[in-house]
Design a protein around this motif. Structure first.
Motif, PDB file in Angstrom:
ATOM      1  N   SER A  27       1.269  -1.560   0.183  1.00 45.34           N
ATOM      2  CA  SER A  27      -0.194  -0.171   0.253  1.00 45.34           C
ATOM      3  C   SER A  27       1.143   1.276   0.278  1.00 45.34           C
ATOM      4  O   SER A  27       0.305   2.152  -0.208  1.00 45.34           O
ATOM      5  N   GLY A  28       1.855   1.325   0.615  1.00 46.61           N
ATOM      6  CA  GLY A  28       2.989   2.555   0.277  1.00 46.61           C
ATOM      7  C   GLY A  28       4.090   2.207   0.437  1.00 46.61           C
ATOM      8  O   GLY A  28       4.873   1.022   0.700  1.00 46.61           O
ATOM      9  N   LEU A  49       2.120   6.693  -1.861  1.00 44.33           N
ATOM     10  CA  LEU A  49       0.952   5.262  -2.348  1.00 44.33           C
ATOM     11  C   LEU A  49       1.942   4.338  -3.187  1.00 44.33           C
ATOM     12  O   LEU A  49       2.443   4.929  -4.480  1.00 44.33           O
ATOM     13  N   THR A  50       1.685   3.206  -2.632  1.00 42.11           N
ATOM     14  CA  THR A  50       2.325   2.594  -3.687  1.00 42.11           C
ATOM     15  C   THR A  50       1.089   2.078  -4.875  1.00 42.11           C
ATOM     16  O   THR A  50      -0.081   2.513  -5.345  1.00 42.11           O
ATOM     17  N   GLN A  52      -1.570   1.670  -9.028  1.00 43.25           N
ATOM     18  CA  GLN A  52      -1.579   0.681  -8.953  1.00 43.25           C
ATOM     19  C   GLN A  52      -1.928   0.813 -10.120  1.00 43.25           C
ATOM     20  O   GLN A  52      -2.742   1.605 -10.702  1.00 43.25           O
ATOM     21  N   SER A  54       1.202  -2.433  -9.228  1.00 39.18           N
ATOM     22  CA  SER A  54       2.485  -1.810  -8.996  1.00 39.18           C
ATOM     23  C   SER A  54       3.193  -2.496  -9.403  1.00 39.18           C
ATOM     24  O   SER A  54       4.176  -3.278  -8.960  1.00 39.18           O
ATOM     25  N   ASN A  94       1.951  -9.716  -2.283  1.00 38.32           N
ATOM     26  CA  ASN A  94       0.461  -7.821  -2.574  1.00 38.32           C
ATOM     27  C   ASN A  94       1.699  -7.022  -3.078  1.00 38.32           C
ATOM     28  O   ASN A  94       2.381  -6.652  -2.976  1.00 38.32           O
TER      29      ASN A  94
END
Length: 264
Positions: A27-28, A49-50, A52, A54, A94
């Motif tokens: 997520s980050g 923020l990662t 998307q 990713s 993830n």
């Protein structure tokens, strides 16, 4: 320097043993400057923020943004949520599956202008940081970090030396992968009490004990913040303590890795 009353007003010297770490998560992407004498961040961490999806190129762009925020021009240590061997990402937990097969040193070295980088698994980085500066400081022998979250991440250190990419959450115990038996997500999904979940986790820890004979288990992840509610319920023999560095462990471990010239 002294003031009018003779009291010293000299300011403490700024830390000089510095390194930079970036922790890439699902997520980050967060990073910061680390004082390697204390394991503390110099100033605040910075997070983006990662992206998307990713993908490797998109994440590399986020890493560059974090590094440039600090005007850092030196070597950079990085963590990724996956197994890395021979400079290549082998798994992708993830994060976009396009990472599998990526040469992470080529990717980040190019994105960061050819500077030195070290890239390692995120649980391994957290384990290094906790072993030197956190709950495992001054503990000799085998120390194991377990991150209890969506799965179970693991790191093994022997007198401060990392054994990389252990992935013990995938060990099959009583017919199930350990993380399918005792992750915090399993507890939440099945609405187990702490007592029932501690029984499952004890089985996992007892299996690890029989194989590795650790001196200490360090547990991380969000559920570690409530360790006082469930650690006393565990039945395994090895002491279990909560991680202390929390959200900075990955950054600190990444900085330690690049300072040591670690390459996995």
């Amino acid at each position: 320097m002294t003031d009018a009353e003779g009291t010293s007003t000299a300011r403490p010297s700024a830390p000089t043993n510095l390194a930079f770490g970036v922790d890439v998560g699902g997520s980050g992407i967060k990073g910061g400057v680390v004082d390697l004498d204390t394991g503390e961040l110099v100033g605040e961490r910075f997070k983006v923020l990662t992206p998307q999806p990713s993908t490797p190129d998109a994440v590399a762009g986020g890493v560059v943004e974090v590094v440039e925020h600090f005007d850092w021009t030196g070597p950079v240590g990085l963590t990724l949520p996956g197994v890395i061997t021979d400079a290549t990402m082998r798994t992708a937990a993830n994060i976009d599956k396009g990472w599998i097969g990526t040469d992470v040193y080529e990717l980040f070295g190019k994105a960061l202008g050819g500077r030195q980088v070290s890239v390692l698994n995120d649980a391994d980085a957290a384990g290094m940081a906790e072993d030197r500066f956190g709950a495992g400081a001054d503990v000799d022998g085998v120390v194991m970090l377990l991150t209890l979250g969506t799965g179970i991440g693991s790191a093994i250190l022997i007198n401060g030396t990392l054994v990389p990419n252990t992935e013990l959450g995938h060990m099959v115990i009583d017919g199930k992968e350990a993380e399918h038996m005792a992750s915090s997500k399993v507890k939440e999904d099945k609405d187990w009490s702490y007592h029932k979940w501690a029984g499952k986790l004890s089985t996992v820890l007892e299996t690890y004990e029989a194989l590795f004979w650790p001196k200490l288990f360090i547990v991380g992840g969000g559920i570690s913040r409530k360790a006082d509610k469930w650690v006393p319920m565990l039945s395994n023999s090895t002491p279990v303590v909560a991680a202390t560095l929390r959200n900075t462990a990955g950054i600190v471990g990444a900085a330690m890795a690049v300072d040591a010239g670690l390459r996995t």
